[in-house]
Design an enzyme around this catalytic site. Structure first.
Site, PDB file in Angstrom:
ATOM      1  N   GLU A  99      -6.197 -10.854  -1.448  1.00 27.51           N
ATOM      2  CA  GLU A  99      -6.999 -10.608  -0.247  1.00 27.51           C
ATOM      3  C   GLU A  99      -8.485 -10.512  -0.567  1.00 27.51           C
ATOM      4  O   GLU A  99      -9.211  -9.726   0.050  1.00 27.51           O
ATOM      5  CB  GLU A  99      -6.545  -9.310   0.440  1.00 27.51           C
ATOM      6  CG  GLU A  99      -5.078  -9.275   0.813  1.00 27.51           C
ATOM      7  CD  GLU A  99      -4.691  -8.013   1.584  1.00 27.51           C
ATOM      8  OE1 GLU A  99      -5.600  -7.348   2.142  1.00 27.51           O
ATOM      9  OE2 GLU A  99      -3.487  -7.695   1.635  1.00 27.51           O
ATOM     10  N   GLU A 110       0.798  -1.224   0.000  1.00 25.04           N
ATOM     11  CA  GLU A 110       0.000   0.000   0.000  1.00 25.04           C
ATOM     12  C   GLU A 110       0.833   1.278   0.000  1.00 25.04           C
ATOM     13  O   GLU A 110       0.715   2.128   0.890  1.00 25.04           O
ATOM     14  CB  GLU A 110      -0.971  -0.017   1.178  1.00 25.04           C
ATOM     15  CG  GLU A 110      -1.934  -1.199   1.115  1.00 25.04           C
ATOM     16  CD  GLU A 110      -2.888  -1.282   2.299  1.00 25.04           C
ATOM     17  OE1 GLU A 110      -2.886  -0.344   3.124  1.00 25.04           O
ATOM     18  OE2 GLU A 110      -3.617  -2.283   2.408  1.00 25.04           O
TER      19      GLU A 110
END
Length: 463
Positions: A297, A182
């Site tokens: 995910e 991220e």
């Protein structure tokens, strides 16, 4: 999630054969009632793990060390998944809560359980690139802050990456590490964080992303090294800008020798998600770049992030079916693209999830399978009825004139439509269709591990 989720209910499983009807047709399944409508179940003689064998390098799920030891949970995890990702336990705050003091017991426990079950292991995550200390669930500890000088920060980063990745180098079960997590903002630019002290990455300048990947490659030359992020999966729609930013980041750095082997697409979505065609197109362009595309995910909630099922009218049969369709469509995109080798759900059961009130996973609070389990089983068996239902509902523009999904091998669908319009005899069309189907199966068989990019000699300097 920042704390330990509420423990799931230990429901019994007494499946029985029955029939259930959905918009994708009637099929015989093991099922039992639940929530006011018939719930589809997998047949437990063969879990999804066996069904996925040969189709993907990994069919995985996220797990946590404190859930291991519960026999019902562990059986579900081992019966249905070939790989495990530790949701918590291997992050910076977990392994180096104090400067220079490394503790690996939590990370080790998840790996050792995976090894005992004959599963693979994905390390998550070596470093979190954005956020404030204490945010984003174990991103980094309070001592790692902007009071450190650039030199101290660089040395700390390299030491951490090399120590963590190096500890598990050579362990056969370890197939990948999410090295950087991220780093991008929603515009596709590198977000502001304390790591900006190490450079911006502009104009080929070496920054924290470069440092992390080079250190990881030196620590474990054979492990797949991934950049992982959310809102990057589809190159179309609302995620297009960030997806493009991710592609540009990976392309530019690989061109100058930064060893990024894979891109992890998180895919925290809901039942109204309608960008799977853009996900597949992105997988394809990443493959052309020479990197693997991993679904890392995925969870498919009943409602947008931050809302509960109650906020959108409750958990209904229609929402469960839409959830199954989204799971099947993303899985089909992965199966159809040689670059996509790994598919991981962000958890196992709705009772243990960071989206607790959104029912996002394959198994419910009592560990009973939902329709998504059957949809995944069917898709792995080349039954695309759930996928077709997704495109008919969510992306009708991608339906071919013959009524079939025109996403994978769109040029093949177009060819058949043109031949049909030209009045070509049916026997000839059957032969052409068989040839195209054979080509499709060949593409699925082409899933191979892409070559690792070594650290360049110049990049090794100073490590």
């Amino acid at each position: 999630a920042s704390g330990h989720p509420t423990k799931y209910h230990d429901g019994t499983m007494v499946p029985k054969y029955s029939s259930t009807s959905t918009s994708t047709g009637t099929r015989t399944m093991l099922c039992r009632p639940g929530d006011g409508h018939t719930r589809a179940c997998s047949h437990f003689q063969m879990g999804l793990r066996a069904a996925a064998a040969g189709a993907l390098d990994q069919f995985g799920a996220a797990s946590n060390y404190w859930h291991l030891g519960d026999s019902s949970y562990e059986s579900l995890l081992s019966d249905h998944f070939t790989a495990v990702t530790p949701e918590i336990g291997c992050k910076w705050s977990d392994v180096q809560a104090a400067p220079g003091v490394f503790t690996f017991s939590e990370c080790d426990r998840v790996l050792e359980a995976a090894e005992a079950a004959g599963q693979q292991f994905r390390g998550h995550t070596v470093m979190w690139a954005s956020g404030d200390s204490g945010s984003a669930a174990h991103a980094w500890p309070a001592w790692l802050n902007d009071t450190l000088s650039a030199a101290e920060l660089r040395d700390t980063l390299k030491t951490h990456v090399q120590t963590v990745v190096g500890r598990y180098a050579g362990r056969q079960a370890v197939y990948a590490w999410d090295v950087v997590n991220e780093a991008l903002d929603e515009s596709g630019s590198i977000g502001d964080s304390l790591w900006a002290k190490l450079g911006t990455g502009e104009g080929g300048e070496r920054d924290f992303i470069d440092e992390a990947f080079h250190a990881a490659r030196l620590a474990s030359p054979e492990t797949t090294l991934a950049y992982n992020d959310y809102n990057i999966a589809s190159m179309t729609g609302w995620s297009a800008a960030k997806s493009q930013g991710c592609y540009d980041l990976v392309a530019e750095r690989r061109a100058r020798g930064v060893p990024i082997d894979a891109v992890g697409m998180q895919l925290h979505v809901d039942t109204e998600y309608n960008l799977v065609s853009g996900v597949q197109a992105n997988m394809r362009r990443l493959g052309a770049l020479g990197v693997e595309a991993h679904v890392t995910e995925i969870d498919v909630a009943c409602a947008p992030l931050g809302q509960s099922c109650a906020d959108v009218g409750g958990w209904t049969a229609a929402r469960e079916e839409a959830q199954a369709q989204v799971y099947a469509a993303v899985l089909a995109a992965c199966l159809d693209e040689p670059a996509c080798t790994s598919f991981t759900t962000w958890g196992v059961t709705d009772a243990i999830t960071w989206r607790r009130d959104e029912r996002p996973l394959l198994f419910d609070e009592k560990l009973e399978p939902k329709l998504a389990v059957q949809a995944i089983r069917d898709t792995l068996a080349a039954n695309r009825s759930w996928v077709d239902a997704y495109y008919a509902r969510a992306e009708p523009a991608f339906k071919g004139a013959d009524g079939g999904a025109a996403l994978e091998g769109g040029e093949d669908s177009t060819l058949l439509i043109v031949l049909l319009a030209a009045g070509i005899p049916g026997a000839t069309l059957l032969c052409v269709g068989a040839a195209l189907a054979a080509r499709h199966l060949l593409r699925r068989s082409e899933k191979v591990r892409l070559a690792k990019v070594p650290s360049t000699p110049s990049a090794r300097e100073g490590l």
